[in-house]
Design a protein around this motif. Structure first.
Motif, PDB file in Angstrom:
ATOM      1  N   SER A  74      -3.786  -0.755   5.226  1.00  0.00           N
ATOM      2  CA  SER A  74      -3.061   0.673   3.790  1.00  0.00           C
ATOM      3  C   SER A  74      -2.388  -0.389   3.302  1.00  0.00           C
ATOM      4  CB  SER A  74      -2.646   1.670   4.965  1.00  0.00           C
ATOM      5  OG  SER A  74      -3.477   2.125   5.373  1.00  0.00           O
ATOM      6  N   GLU A 142      -9.731  10.739   5.622  1.00  0.00           N
ATOM      7  CA  GLU A 142     -10.048  11.412   4.425  1.00  0.00           C
ATOM      8  C   GLU A 142      -8.897  10.042   3.628  1.00  0.00           C
ATOM      9  OE1 GLU A 142     -11.496  12.336   0.975  1.00  0.00           O
ATOM     10  OE2 GLU A 142     -12.060  12.882   2.834  1.00  0.00           O
ATOM     11  N   PRO A 143      -7.733   9.870   4.139  1.00  0.00           N
ATOM     12  CA  PRO A 143      -6.620   9.340   3.470  1.00  0.00           C
ATOM     13  C   PRO A 143      -7.521   7.610   2.831  1.00  0.00           C
ATOM     14  CG  PRO A 143      -5.493  10.197   4.439  1.00  0.00           C
ATOM     15  CD  PRO A 143      -7.028  10.810   4.746  1.00  0.00           C
ATOM     16  N   ALA A 145     -10.213   7.031   3.347  1.00  0.00           N
ATOM     17  CA  ALA A 145     -11.877   6.747   2.657  1.00  0.00           C
ATOM     18  C   ALA A 145     -11.161   6.764   0.882  1.00  0.00           C
ATOM     19  CB  ALA A 145     -12.724   7.789   2.598  1.00  0.00           C
ATOM     20  N   ASP A 146     -10.369   7.794   0.151  1.00  0.00           N
ATOM     21  CA  ASP A 146     -10.047   7.232  -0.831  1.00  0.00           C
ATOM     22  C   ASP A 146      -9.128   6.728  -1.303  1.00  0.00           C
ATOM     23  OD1 ASP A 146      -8.630   9.425  -2.770  1.00  0.00           O
ATOM     24  OD2 ASP A 146      -6.933   8.655  -1.756  1.00  0.00           O
ATOM     25  N   ARG A 149     -12.183   4.085  -1.917  1.00  0.00           N
ATOM     26  CA  ARG A 149     -12.872   4.165  -3.369  1.00  0.00           C
ATOM     27  C   ARG A 149     -11.830   4.657  -4.842  1.00  0.00           C
ATOM     28  NH1 ARG A 149     -14.142   9.132  -0.146  1.00  0.00           N
ATOM     29  NH2 ARG A 149     -11.702  10.467  -1.738  1.00  0.00           N
ATOM     30  N   ARG A 150     -10.398   4.479  -4.624  1.00  0.00           N
ATOM     31  CA  ARG A 150      -9.226   4.745  -5.488  1.00  0.00           C
ATOM     32  C   ARG A 150      -9.047   3.082  -5.829  1.00  0.00           C
ATOM     33  NH1 ARG A 150      -4.092   7.928  -5.306  1.00  0.00           N
ATOM     34  NH2 ARG A 150      -4.458   6.462  -3.463  1.00  0.00           N
ATOM     35  N   THR A 153      -3.885   0.097  -6.697  1.00  0.00           N
ATOM     36  CA  THR A 153      -3.225   1.267  -7.763  1.00  0.00           C
ATOM     37  C   THR A 153      -1.604   0.612  -7.902  1.00  0.00           C
ATOM     38  OG1 THR A 153      -1.665   3.253  -7.980  1.00  0.00           O
ATOM     39  CG2 THR A 153      -1.341   2.297  -5.623  1.00  0.00           C
TER      40      THR A 153
END
Length: 301
Positions: A74, A142-143, A145-146, A149-150, A153
């Motif tokens: 992550s 969900e995190p 997958a996010d 997608r994102r 950063t």
């Protein structure tokens, strides 16, 4: 009571005494064998329980390591470092699989504890921890997958802080500390079951040596007893056989002692008396014939 037992014992036939002695040895051997088998089964139960505890500990380690790998993935994804986008979900599924295996092992451990009569709250605590960890793994979907997608950063630390609570918090509890606590607890259970198994195995060893010593001593005592018990009647039989061989039919065998030897003595004495009576009859007949021969000879002269 002891005097009554001795009186009954003395009155028993020799064959009955021999049967009772071997029956007692067999009963003792069976009792000690049964006890040894029970202790061995208890030791086997502890070994199997220790194996389950070891599997629980190693699977918790695997879950912790996989979680650390997912955490590292992550951070790399958020910072734009090289990473495989599919690894995040793969690691999450691996954590989910580890939790399923832990739940199965926990159910086996609880069943084995109940079978051994062990009352403990460890199963409930373990199941509670697994429930929170399972919810955490589901919440990570969900995190992850996010993140895919994102993409990277500019403010990776802020983005990580937003999902860190999903990694390390659940129902207000620190999941990382809870996982480490479960690893320590399973290690303690594994150590305890090994100690109990070693204790049972030591008891089996001691019981085996004591059984061998007891049966050996009992065999020696019985051999000494029956040797002394048989020496006198056998000696009397041998002496009687020599007397009869020498033609001394007035010799009599002892009619006391064991029932079998008493009956044998009575039978031999009766036979000797009959033979002696026949010998006396033959001597009388012979003497009568000699008188008749002498009388007839004198008449012929």
């Amino acid at each position: 009571m002891a005097a009554l037992f001795m009186e009954i014992w003395v009155q028993r036939p020799f064959s009955a005494r021999l049967t009772v002695a071997f029956a007692l040895m067999a009963a003792l051997a069976l009792a000690q064998g049964g006890l040894a088998a029970w202790i061995a089964n208890r030791a086997e139960d502890q070994v199997l329980r220790g194996r389950v505890a070891g599997d629980l500990q190693s699977t918790f380690w695997e879950l912790s390591a996989t979680k650390q790998r997912l955490r590292a993935w992550s951070l790399r994804a958020l910072m734009g470092a090289p990473h495989a986008p599919g690894d995040g979900e793969m690691l999450r599924l691996r954590m989910s699989d580890a939790i399923v295996r832990l739940q199965d092992l926990s159910a086996r451990a609880e069943q084995m504890d109940r079978a051994m009569g062990i009352q403990s709250g460890e199963s409930a605590q373990r199941d509670d921890a697994l429930k929170l960890l399972s919810q955490s793994v589901v919440a990570l979907r969900e995190p992850i997958a996010d993140i895919n997608r994102r993409g990277p950063t500019q403010d990776a630390l802020t983005a990580w802080a937003a999902i860190e609570s999903v990694f390390d918090k659940g129902a207000g509890r620190d999941l990382r500390e809870m996982l480490n606590e479960r690893i320590r607890t399973e290690a303690d259970i594994l150590k305890r079951t090994r100690q109990v198994a070693d204790l049972y195995l030591m008891r089996v060893k001691v019981l085996s040596w004591s059984a061998a010593g007891t049966l050996g001593l009992m065999a020696i005592v019985l051999a000494f007893y029956f040797t002394r018990a048989l020496r006198r009647p056998l000696s009397a039989m041998s002496e009687g056989a020599r007397a009869f061989e020498q033609g001394r039919l007035d010799h009599r065998m002892p009619e006391g002692g064991f029932l079998e030897f008493s009956r044998l003595g009575v039978s031999i004495n009766r036979m000797a008396a009959e033979l002696s009576a026949r010998r006396e009859q033959e001597a009388e007949l012979r003497a009568g014939l000699e008188v008749q021969v002498a009388t007839r000879t004198k008449e012929l002269e």
